[in-house]
Scaffold this active site. Sequence first.
Site, PDB file in Angstrom:
ATOM      1  N   GLY A 246       0.963  -1.307  -0.077  1.00 54.54           N
ATOM      2  CA  GLY A 246       0.006  -0.056   0.169  1.00 54.54           C
ATOM      3  C   GLY A 246       0.875   1.167   0.013  1.00 54.54           C
ATOM      4  O   GLY A 246       2.122   1.363  -0.305  1.00 54.54           O
ATOM      5  N   GLY A 272       0.080  -5.400  -8.152  1.00 53.14           N
ATOM      6  CA  GLY A 272      -0.539  -4.046  -7.358  1.00 53.14           C
ATOM      7  C   GLY A 272       0.654  -3.050  -7.793  1.00 53.14           C
ATOM      8  O   GLY A 272       0.251  -1.961  -7.753  1.00 53.14           O
ATOM      9  N   THR A 299       7.105 -11.685  -8.445  1.00 57.55           N
ATOM     10  CA  THR A 299       5.843 -12.428  -7.611  1.00 57.55           C
ATOM     11  C   THR A 299       6.574 -14.004  -7.336  1.00 57.55           C
ATOM     12  O   THR A 299       6.780 -14.481  -8.534  1.00 57.55           O
ATOM     13  CB  THR A 299       4.750 -12.527  -8.293  1.00 57.55           C
ATOM     14  OG1 THR A 299       3.870 -13.565  -7.660  1.00 57.55           O
ATOM     15  CG2 THR A 299       4.591 -13.011  -9.822  1.00 57.55           C
ATOM     16  N   ILE A 300       6.459 -14.429  -6.306  1.00 59.29           N
ATOM     17  CA  ILE A 300       7.051 -15.701  -6.144  1.00 59.29           C
ATOM     18  C   ILE A 300       6.135 -16.805  -6.869  1.00 59.29           C
ATOM     19  O   ILE A 300       6.396 -17.827  -7.085  1.00 59.29           O
ATOM     20  CB  ILE A 300       7.246 -15.979  -4.678  1.00 59.29           C
ATOM     21  CG1 ILE A 300       8.041 -17.352  -4.550  1.00 59.29           C
ATOM     22  CG2 ILE A 300       5.893 -16.233  -4.077  1.00 59.29           C
ATOM     23  CD1 ILE A 300       8.747 -17.476  -3.064  1.00 59.29           C
ATOM     24  N   ASP A 301       4.822 -16.514  -6.928  1.00 56.20           N
ATOM     25  CA  ASP A 301       3.723 -17.345  -7.481  1.00 56.20           C
ATOM     26  C   ASP A 301       3.831 -17.660  -8.999  1.00 56.20           C
ATOM     27  O   ASP A 301       3.214 -18.236  -9.606  1.00 56.20           O
ATOM     28  CB  ASP A 301       2.274 -16.741  -7.072  1.00 56.20           C
ATOM     29  CG  ASP A 301       1.981 -16.840  -5.563  1.00 56.20           C
ATOM     30  OD1 ASP A 301       2.845 -17.388  -4.839  1.00 56.20           O
ATOM     31  OD2 ASP A 301       1.131 -15.975  -5.089  1.00 56.20           O
ATOM     32  N   TYR A 457       7.215 -18.870   4.398  1.00 54.00           N
ATOM     33  CA  TYR A 457       7.986 -17.696   4.474  1.00 54.00           C
ATOM     34  C   TYR A 457       9.440 -18.135   4.530  1.00 54.00           C
ATOM     35  O   TYR A 457      10.431 -17.174   4.178  1.00 54.00           O
ATOM     36  CB  TYR A 457       7.600 -17.033   5.824  1.00 54.00           C
ATOM     37  CG  TYR A 457       6.473 -16.399   5.877  1.00 54.00           C
ATOM     38  CD1 TYR A 457       6.120 -15.374   5.060  1.00 54.00           C
ATOM     39  CD2 TYR A 457       5.226 -16.942   6.270  1.00 54.00           C
ATOM     40  CE1 TYR A 457       4.901 -14.545   4.910  1.00 54.00           C
ATOM     41  CE2 TYR A 457       4.032 -16.439   6.274  1.00 54.00           C
ATOM     42  CZ  TYR A 457       4.025 -14.933   5.635  1.00 54.00           C
ATOM     43  OH  TYR A 457       2.465 -14.617   5.572  1.00 54.00           O
ATOM     44  N   ILE A 459      10.464 -20.147   2.301  1.00 56.97           N
ATOM     45  CA  ILE A 459      10.804 -20.196   0.958  1.00 56.97           C
ATOM     46  C   ILE A 459      11.128 -18.995   0.082  1.00 56.97           C
ATOM     47  O   ILE A 459      12.047 -18.667  -0.690  1.00 56.97           O
ATOM     48  CB  ILE A 459       9.603 -21.027   0.067  1.00 56.97           C
ATOM     49  CG1 ILE A 459       9.774 -22.650   0.454  1.00 56.97           C
ATOM     50  CG2 ILE A 459       9.712 -20.807  -1.529  1.00 56.97           C
ATOM     51  CD1 ILE A 459       8.580 -23.149  -0.039  1.00 56.97           C
TER      52      ILE A 459
END
Length: 560
Positions: A246, A272, A299-301, A457, A459
Amino acid sequence: MDLSLSSFARSSIPPPLKSCNLTSLSNFPNYSFKSRNFSLTPLISRQNRRIRAQYSCNSGSGGGGGGDDDGFVVDEVPHLTNFLPDLPSYPNPLQQNLAYTIVKKNFVSPEDVVAQKVGDFCFLFLLCFSFCVPPLLLTMFFLQIVVQKGSPRGVHFRRAGPREKVYFKSEEVRACIVTCGGLCPGINTVIREIVCGLNYMYGVHDILGIEGGYRGFYSKNTIQLTPKVVNDIHKRGGTFLRTSRGGHDTDKIVDNIQDRGINQVYIIGGDGTQKGAALIYKEVEKRGLQVAVAGIPKTIDNDIAVIDKSFGFDTAVEEAQRAINAAHVEVESVENGVGIVKLMGRYSGFIAMFATLASRDVDCCLIPESPFYLEGQGGLFEFIEQRLKENGHVVIVLAEGAGQEYVAQSMHAVSEKDASGNRLLLDVGLWLSQKIKDHFTKVQKMAVNMKYIDPTYMIRAIPSNASDNIYCTLLAHSAVHGAMAGYTGFTIGPVSSRHAYIPIDRVTETTKTIKLTDRMWARLLSSTNQPSFLKGSPVMQERVDKETIEMIDNMKITSI
């Protein structure tokens, strides 16, 4: 005998193809298609918009037949000259850089683009096949993803790399770097290589680090970054500049950029964060500032659209193996051992899927894209019972976003979001562990040894591995080349294995997810021999289209 690739190409291509435009292949001569059955007419290129070049295919020797208006499309990134038309350009300092003097082709051609999908080559493949192009030459062509404007139709992006002209004087550049959102392996490597790339390649010495994410622009101090300061930060996890979620106030951020005299902004972050970068670029354009805004997607995803893979993903999959291996050791050492490993994956199960495929010790993988159910025929409980009878143990890999609807119903939870606007997830791992334990203890009257491992966390907090370090270097250098060349409002990433400049809006308009009809998911089902879980619940019908359900239900999965 002349055995050069160029001579081979000239001697091997049939006459109709000896005019094929292969200028993106440095060793090939400059060809262009000239056939009565095929013509390519590129339209005039314009900045900051999609560019379309049309082709026509006429059937028959008489030239009759219809044409196709699906053309060659370049998804352009904005350039500073779009709103600053009188901006002067300068020779690229890399011309004098010793590291680049050995490179045969120092600069990327303005015409070089990268195909979004290799499938865009299908049309040309059929054409080449019809002229009996030798297999070796055809293979070499298809391995080259970089193409020219006159090449086959489809969506393309500008190829990343240094340009012959730059729009900043090195001594006048004041750059800044900011990291936002969650942690990911490789952030520090990107920071380091942006600093070193600006300094070593372009002679830029004024580089600021914005501390604490977006709000750091107006509420935190900055630090001066030099190659010496960032020398060994790539060996650490996390982010050297610290981060936050944010805090994005576009006007305050651009005011600060303007007040500090910053003219290059490098923004490292996920979905974001990239949306925020797009807003910053638009405000910069509105004010007419000579400020290049470059995004580096994180992004880790691995759920960022368009790009092949996000940095840190390889490291995450590699580290996940440790948790899976630990779970497997635990459960095979006890009677009726059930191991659950929860991995990251809010909306996309890429880490879980790839970790499962890499491990080969996993019996079942549950991801957000593929709903599952617990009870009844074909359900998870039945599958676990079957595996316990066969092997005496079972290992389940679970993405954190899987089964959230069941957990919410069970806990009567209200949907909440974090500062970045992401849905706050409930702990599906603990919920599923308890459900399995209750079912086998109370219903099946069968004792199970439950082992639950949550390495999420761990990872994302580790340094990046060798593969990701190299990848992060390429991302950082490509971002620097793009900003110096005057591009702005862009993000960088590999597309069809080639790095390209992509409009930020393209990578934020959707989230990349696993397609249940793709071969990779089929490989996983074949590897684990798990059921598809796509029958037996109305939830499945709502979240997965009917065609996908029918296709997967008709598959006969056998272990390999």
